[in-house]
Design a protein around this motif. Sequence first.
Motif, PDB file in Angstrom:
ATOM      1  N   ILE A 429     -55.987  12.295 -13.048  1.00  0.00           N
ATOM      2  CA  ILE A 429     -57.432  11.622 -11.601  1.00  0.00           C
ATOM      3  C   ILE A 429     -58.279  13.404 -11.725  1.00  0.00           C
ATOM      4  O   ILE A 429     -59.129  12.994 -10.615  1.00  0.00           O
ATOM      5  CB  ILE A 429     -56.725  12.217 -10.257  1.00  0.00           C
ATOM      6  CG1 ILE A 429     -55.174  13.151  -9.861  1.00  0.00           C
ATOM      7  CG2 ILE A 429     -56.060  10.295 -10.254  1.00  0.00           C
ATOM      8  CD1 ILE A 429     -55.338  13.050  -8.284  1.00  0.00           C
ATOM      9  N   ASN A 430     -58.046  14.405 -12.473  1.00  0.00           N
ATOM     10  CA  ASN A 430     -58.522  15.467 -12.163  1.00  0.00           C
ATOM     11  C   ASN A 430     -59.914  15.616 -13.260  1.00  0.00           C
ATOM     12  O   ASN A 430     -60.352  14.219 -13.761  1.00  0.00           O
ATOM     13  CB  ASN A 430     -57.776  16.532 -12.821  1.00  0.00           C
ATOM     14  CG  ASN A 430     -56.850  17.192 -11.796  1.00  0.00           C
ATOM     15  OD1 ASN A 430     -56.539  16.929 -10.880  1.00  0.00           O
ATOM     16  ND2 ASN A 430     -55.394  17.890 -12.736  1.00  0.00           N
ATOM     17  N   LYS A 431     -60.907  16.545 -12.993  1.00  0.00           N
ATOM     18  CA  LYS A 431     -62.278  16.511 -13.507  1.00  0.00           C
ATOM     19  C   LYS A 431     -61.367  16.076 -15.032  1.00  0.00           C
ATOM     20  O   LYS A 431     -61.019  16.915 -16.103  1.00  0.00           O
ATOM     21  CB  LYS A 431     -62.769  17.374 -13.593  1.00  0.00           C
ATOM     22  CG  LYS A 431     -64.000  17.493 -13.970  1.00  0.00           C
ATOM     23  CD  LYS A 431     -65.095  19.100 -13.565  1.00  0.00           C
ATOM     24  CE  LYS A 431     -66.639  18.517 -14.368  1.00  0.00           C
ATOM     25  NZ  LYS A 431     -66.466  18.631 -15.609  1.00  0.00           N
ATOM     26  N   ASP A 432     -62.236  15.125 -15.580  1.00  0.00           N
ATOM     27  CA  ASP A 432     -62.564  14.825 -17.121  1.00  0.00           C
ATOM     28  C   ASP A 432     -61.261  13.932 -17.650  1.00  0.00           C
ATOM     29  O   ASP A 432     -60.952  14.061 -18.658  1.00  0.00           O
ATOM     30  CB  ASP A 432     -62.448  16.013 -18.083  1.00  0.00           C
ATOM     31  CG  ASP A 432     -64.168  16.720 -18.228  1.00  0.00           C
ATOM     32  OD1 ASP A 432     -64.879  15.881 -17.616  1.00  0.00           O
ATOM     33  OD2 ASP A 432     -64.045  17.831 -18.130  1.00  0.00           O
ATOM     34  N   GLY A 433     -59.758  13.846 -16.877  1.00  0.00           N
ATOM     35  CA  GLY A 433     -58.433  12.814 -16.886  1.00  0.00           C
ATOM     36  C   GLY A 433     -58.963  11.477 -16.804  1.00  0.00           C
ATOM     37  O   GLY A 433     -60.643  11.325 -16.570  1.00  0.00           O
ATOM     38  N   SER A 434     -58.092  10.837 -17.266  1.00  0.00           N
ATOM     39  CA  SER A 434     -58.465   9.690 -17.858  1.00  0.00           C
ATOM     40  C   SER A 434     -58.598   8.746 -17.018  1.00  0.00           C
ATOM     41  O   SER A 434     -60.265   7.370 -16.414  1.00  0.00           O
ATOM     42  CB  SER A 434     -57.538   8.757 -19.075  1.00  0.00           C
ATOM     43  OG  SER A 434     -56.073   8.903 -17.962  1.00  0.00           O
ATOM     44  N   SER A 435     -58.482   8.704 -15.229  1.00  0.00           N
ATOM     45  CA  SER A 435     -58.344   7.549 -14.724  1.00  0.00           C
ATOM     46  C   SER A 435     -59.384   8.051 -13.412  1.00  0.00           C
ATOM     47  O   SER A 435     -60.700   7.247 -13.621  1.00  0.00           O
ATOM     48  CB  SER A 435     -57.860   7.879 -13.564  1.00  0.00           C
ATOM     49  OG  SER A 435     -56.725   6.906 -14.090  1.00  0.00           O
ATOM     50  N   ALA A 441     -67.584   5.530 -14.150  1.00  0.00           N
ATOM     51  CA  ALA A 441     -68.242   4.680 -15.151  1.00  0.00           C
ATOM     52  C   ALA A 441     -67.727   2.954 -14.418  1.00  0.00           C
ATOM     53  O   ALA A 441     -69.397   2.410 -14.100  1.00  0.00           O
ATOM     54  CB  ALA A 441     -67.073   4.540 -16.636  1.00  0.00           C
ATOM     55  N   PHE A 442     -66.784   2.901 -13.482  1.00  0.00           N
ATOM     56  CA  PHE A 442     -66.942   1.383 -12.658  1.00  0.00           C
ATOM     57  C   PHE A 442     -67.657   1.945 -11.254  1.00  0.00           C
ATOM     58  O   PHE A 442     -68.502   1.120 -11.433  1.00  0.00           O
ATOM     59  CB  PHE A 442     -65.779   1.414 -11.959  1.00  0.00           C
ATOM     60  CG  PHE A 442     -65.242   0.051 -11.790  1.00  0.00           C
ATOM     61  CD1 PHE A 442     -65.679  -0.942 -11.806  1.00  0.00           C
ATOM     62  CD2 PHE A 442     -65.141  -0.087 -10.002  1.00  0.00           C
ATOM     63  CE1 PHE A 442     -65.715  -2.388 -11.261  1.00  0.00           C
ATOM     64  CE2 PHE A 442     -64.508  -0.983  -9.167  1.00  0.00           C
ATOM     65  CZ  PHE A 442     -65.477  -2.345  -9.649  1.00  0.00           C
TER      66      PHE A 442
END
Length: 469
Positions: A429-435, A441-442
């Motif tokens: 959930i951090n910057k550049d994290g997958s989520s 994008a969503f």
Amino acid sequence: MSLQVPTPTHTSHVVVVPYPSRGHINPMINLSKLLLSKNSDILITFVVTEEWLPSLSAEPKPDNLRFGAIPNVVPKLGRSGDNFLSVIEAVMTEMEAPLEKLLDQLQPPVTFLIYDAFLFWAAGVGNRRNIPVAAFWTTSTSELWVQYFHIFLQNMHLEKNGEKLIDYIPATSWVRLADIHLLDVQSHPILQWVLKSCQWLRNAQYLLLPSIYELEPQVIDALKSKLTIPIYTIGPNIPYCNKSLYNQSVGDHSYLDWLDCQPCGSVLYISFGSFLSVSTAQMDEIAAALHDSGVRFLWVTRGEKEVISLICGGTGMGMAVAWCDQLRVLSHPAVGGYWTHCGWNSVIEGVFAGVPFLTFPLAMDQSLISKIVVEDWKVGWRVKKDDRLDAFVGRDEIVVLLRKFMHGDAGREIRKRAKELQCLSQKAINKDGSSEINIEAFMKNIVESAVPKEGAKGQEVEIGIQNLN
């Protein structure tokens, strides 16, 4: 029908439709708040049945999150385990019409629909109105693989050999068919709704997974290779995104004062979810075992609070409450373990808090989740010797397990692994994290769906308080 609304202007209007139970509402309202924290220019109407409106309205929320209430679909049945199938049938057959009526009256016009993937008919509502729809899957990606690719596409729901081992879930070790409880004869009425949900999943334009990519990477990659629609892992869908709102939660917080007085890592947190529960006989055995073990505990329970307090009372080692801020409790330094029914939301909260698990599945997907926790992630132990839902565990066996889990050296490895998963989930959930990347994008998809109609560009739509009857 009623609608709670603020009075700003917005260009994107998202309607969110959860299945009306706590385990489905929570992750979808957490997603709604997260989306609004990323973009305050959108409006979200969160659709609930009237029974949920008072409790949800009392919780802190952003100004541009409003509730659209539709009539209760199960006013006479209640929500006990005895009425489980009747409640599901009522939801699946009686919610669609009032949702349609609500959508007809919403202003500004709806530009995007996020629906609980179990509510297959909601995809049809969006398709008929030419509104982009995103299906929100409410449990593990492995469970989706089971339901869609094994039961739905391969037509394996008539399998009789429950002891047969299958290995079709990517990166997951062998699973007994007996542990897939949708295949039980008793679950066949639910199975019919599941098959419809799988069928209609192909009518969604997006699929949202309340998981973390790094927790289930192989099965998520396999899913993306099979389905053509964009798939976003956006977990953990828990109330981490706005600590200022989270810390304003209402209710009695005396349990926090009690936790503050306990040694670090000494308390076992126990919760079996908000709907189903263990048998009375099993409840008595657990309570007696807690008393005999000397393990500190905080137990969230409903009608059994007085019984537990009577059995365990007087020792000062435990506390039974009817409700608590679960993530806040799991994150408390005094909590050293989590005895759970293995609902997906609860497990993800435990992972985020970095605690090890005792697993005690009660229904549906929980046996598979227990297996993932114990065998694949290696962050927990089973209370039952296996994940059979009808297994009974005696107090003496529980006492030994509790002492070993909370005080023994044998649990050192799962505690280390739990902290590793905690770091993994927080990086997502951090910057550049997958989520974080997937949520951005969503959000772009949502904004792009709100293209103004011809002649409407530049106009502002003011939203007033309305009563939709």
